[in-house]
Design an enzyme around this catalytic site. Sequence first.
Site, PDB file in Angstrom:
ATOM      1  N   THR A 166      34.736  34.079  40.947  1.00 40.57           N
ATOM      2  CA  THR A 166      35.333  34.116  42.281  1.00 40.57           C
ATOM      3  C   THR A 166      36.618  34.929  42.224  1.00 40.57           C
ATOM      4  O   THR A 166      37.716  34.396  42.179  1.00 40.57           O
ATOM      5  CB  THR A 166      35.583  32.677  42.785  1.00 40.57           C
ATOM      6  OG1 THR A 166      34.360  31.928  42.639  1.00 40.57           O
ATOM      7  CG2 THR A 166      35.990  32.682  44.237  1.00 40.57           C
TER       8      THR A 166
ATOM      9  N   ALA B  27      37.962  39.263  43.306  1.00 42.65           N
ATOM     10  CA  ALA B  27      38.107  40.159  44.458  1.00 42.65           C
ATOM     11  C   ALA B  27      36.820  40.254  45.268  1.00 42.65           C
ATOM     12  O   ALA B  27      36.847  40.296  46.498  1.00 42.65           O
ATOM     13  CB  ALA B  27      38.518  41.543  43.973  1.00 42.65           C
TER      14      ALA B  27
ATOM     15  N   GLY C 148      33.592  38.249  44.644  1.00 44.84           N
ATOM     16  CA  GLY C 148      32.980  36.940  44.902  1.00 44.84           C
ATOM     17  C   GLY C 148      33.808  36.120  45.873  1.00 44.84           C
ATOM     18  O   GLY C 148      33.258  35.425  46.744  1.00 44.84           O
TER      19      GLY C 148
ATOM     20  N   LYS D  20      26.115  54.523  43.793  1.00 39.60           N
ATOM     21  CA  LYS D  20      27.381  53.835  43.517  1.00 39.60           C
ATOM     22  C   LYS D  20      28.050  54.454  42.297  1.00 39.60           C
ATOM     23  O   LYS D  20      29.280  54.612  42.250  1.00 39.60           O
ATOM     24  CB  LYS D  20      27.120  52.339  43.283  1.00 39.60           C
ATOM     25  CG  LYS D  20      28.393  51.493  43.192  1.00 39.60           C
ATOM     26  CD  LYS D  20      28.924  51.130  44.559  1.00 39.60           C
ATOM     27  CE  LYS D  20      30.385  50.641  44.519  1.00 39.60           C
ATOM     28  NZ  LYS D  20      30.531  49.337  43.902  1.00 39.60           N
TER      29      LYS D  20
ATOM     30  N   GLU E   6      35.087  47.942  31.575  1.00 46.57           N
ATOM     31  CA  GLU E   6      33.616  47.890  31.679  1.00 46.57           C
ATOM     32  C   GLU E   6      33.006  49.239  31.267  1.00 46.57           C
ATOM     33  O   GLU E   6      32.286  49.863  32.060  1.00 46.57           O
ATOM     34  CB  GLU E   6      33.212  47.538  33.114  1.00 46.57           C
ATOM     35  CG  GLU E   6      33.685  46.158  33.559  1.00 46.57           C
ATOM     36  CD  GLU E   6      33.214  45.826  34.979  1.00 46.57           C
ATOM     37  OE1 GLU E   6      32.400  44.891  35.119  1.00 46.57           O
ATOM     38  OE2 GLU E   6      33.646  46.497  35.929  1.00 46.57           O
TER      39      GLU E   6
END
Lengths: 306, 306
Positions: A10, A12, A14, A185, A269
Site C-alpha cells: 500500500t 503510491a 496501491g 509502458k 528495479e
Amino acid sequence: MSLRYGIIGTGAIGGYYGGKLANNGNDVHFLFHSDFEFILNNGLQIDSVDGSFHLSNVNAYNSTRKMPSCDVVFVCLKSINNRLLKEMLPPIIHNNTLVVLIQNGIGLEADLQKDFPDLSIAAGLAFICSGKVGKGHIDHQCYGRLTIAPFSKIDMNVIDHVIADLKAYGVDALTADYATARWKKAVWNVPFNGLTVVLNTMTDKLLENPATEQLIRDIMLEVIHAANAVGVEQTIGESFADAMIASTRVMKPYSPSMKLDFDFHRPLEIYYIYSRPIEEALKVGVDMPKVSMLEKELKFIEDLYL
Amino acid sequence: MSLRYGIIGTGAIGGYYGGKLANNGNDVHFLFHSDFEFILNNGLQIDSVDGSFHLSNVNAYNSTRKMPSCDVVFVCLKSINNRLLKEMLPPIIHNNTLVVLIQNGIGLEADLQKDFPDLSIAAGLAFICSGKVGKGHIDHQCYGRLTIAPFSKIDMNVIDHVIADLKAYGVDALTADYATARWKKAVWNVPFNGLTVVLNTMTDKLLENPATEQLIRDIMLEVIHAANAVGVEQTIGESFADAMIASTRVMKPYSPSMKLDFDFHRPLEIYYIYSRPIEEALKVGVDMPKVSMLEKELKFIEDLYL
C-alpha cells in the site's frame, strides 16, 4: 455480487487505487509493511488533484495470512520483492481470484505464472504521477489511468467488473492487449527511470536539454523496435515516442519511481525494467545498445551508492 | 644544431614534457595563463615517480607575441581553446616549425591544417598519469610515453631529433602512424573520460564492477570498429581493448583529464573526444550508439552543472 479486493503493498499506487475503491464503499483489504501501526492509529490520507480524502477505518494487515480470501488482488510491491509472492498469495486467493500486477517491467506475469500455473493474472499499467510522501500519506499529482491487460486466459467479466468499480469513482480504467500494453509502458519507463537516476535530475530537465531529449527519443525507439520484434498484438509506431515525450513535457517536473528509490536509498528495479527486456529482445536477435548501457550504469550506481 | 621548443599551455602535460626538456638543458619557452606571475616568482615544480625536480629560471611568457620563433611547438591546451591557435601560433612559427598537438581527440590536426595549410603538424599521444595539483606544480604519477605521429608531410629528421631530446632525459618517446595512433588513444579516452564523469568515479571502481567493466569493453569495441572503418594504417584488433583494460587495472585509481575538468568546474572536451569521432564514423556509415549516448549524457552534465 460485489468483489472483495486485496491490496498487496500500500504505497503510491496501491494506496491510491485501493483507497479510491475503499472510499467509494468497496470491500478493500490492505497489506502494509512499515506503516502498519501508523495506519491503525491514523488511517490513510490521500491527497489528490481529483479530490483529497481520508480513510479512518482501514482494513489493515501486516501479513496476508490474516487477510480474507479476495476476488481481486492488486500487487503493488516493488518488483524486486516478487519472489515473496509465492508465500504471500496463497492465503488470499481462491480458484477464480484475479491477480493484477500493477508494477513496472517486462516478464513479471510470466514469472508469476510459473509458480501459479492456474492463476488468472493480468498486467496493471498505471499512468499516474503519485508518490508516497510520508507514513500513510499518498500524494497524487496528475493523470491516473489504470489499464488492466489480461495475461492468462481470464473471465473478462471480472476485468469488466473491476473497471466498472474504478470508473464508478472517476478513475479512468480500461482494458488492453497484454504485450502491447506492457511494452508501451516500457517505452516511457526505460528512458525516464534510468536517466533521472544516472543524471540525478527530473523529467523536465531531461526534455529541456536537446542532447538528452534526443537520447530519450533514441532509447524509446530502441524499445519500440524491440517490442515489435518480440511480438505485440498491435505494432507500435515510432510516433508513439513523440506522443510520450509530448505528454511528459506538459507534466510538472517529475521524479519517476526509480529516481525516488534512488533518493531514498532503496534497491532499484533494474531486472524487470532493464535486464529482462534486454534478454527478451536478444532472444529474437535484437540488440538494444543504449538500453544495455543504461542498465550497466544503473548497476554501477546501485552497487556503489545504495 | 639544437632545437628551440615552445610549450603552449603549461599544465599537467606541457609542464611535464617541457619541464623534462628544460631540466636537461634544452632551450624551452613556456606560455602560461593564470600561473604566469607565480612562475616568475616561484619557478616550476615537477613531482615525478621518475625523479622530482624544480626549475628556478623558467623562460615564462603570458603571450606568444613575446616569445621567440620556435623549431618545435608542443600545443598542450585544452582542445576547447584550439580556435585561439589561429592567433597564437603565427608569432612563434617559422617555415619549418613542427607543431605537435599533445591533446585528446579526433580531427584536431585536420582542423588546424585548414588554418595553416603549409604547417608541419604532428599528433602527440601522451600515455601518462599526470596532473596539475597547484600553481606551478605538476604531479606525474605513472607512465609517461609520448608518441609523435606525423599528420602533414614532415621532415622525419625533426621528429627523430625531438624523440632523441626526450629520450636523452629518460622519456619514453617514439613515432607511429598517425590515424592508428590517434584512434588507439581514443580507445582508452572515450570510455574512461566520460564514464568517470557521468558516474562520478575513478578508473579502478569502473573496472571492479562487472557491469561497467563490460560497458567499458563494449565502448572500446565501438571505437575500434569505427577506427577500422574510418581507415587506420594498421587494423586494430579487438584484443587491444583487453590490453587497455589490463594496463588500466594495474594503475593507481585515476581521474582522467575530463573528470578533473568536471571536478574543477572547467568546460569538458566533448567535441574532439566524442562528437567528432562520432561524425567521422557516421561519414563511413558506422554508428556508435554507446559513444553517442555518453556524448549526450556529458552534454547534459556540462550544461546543467558547469
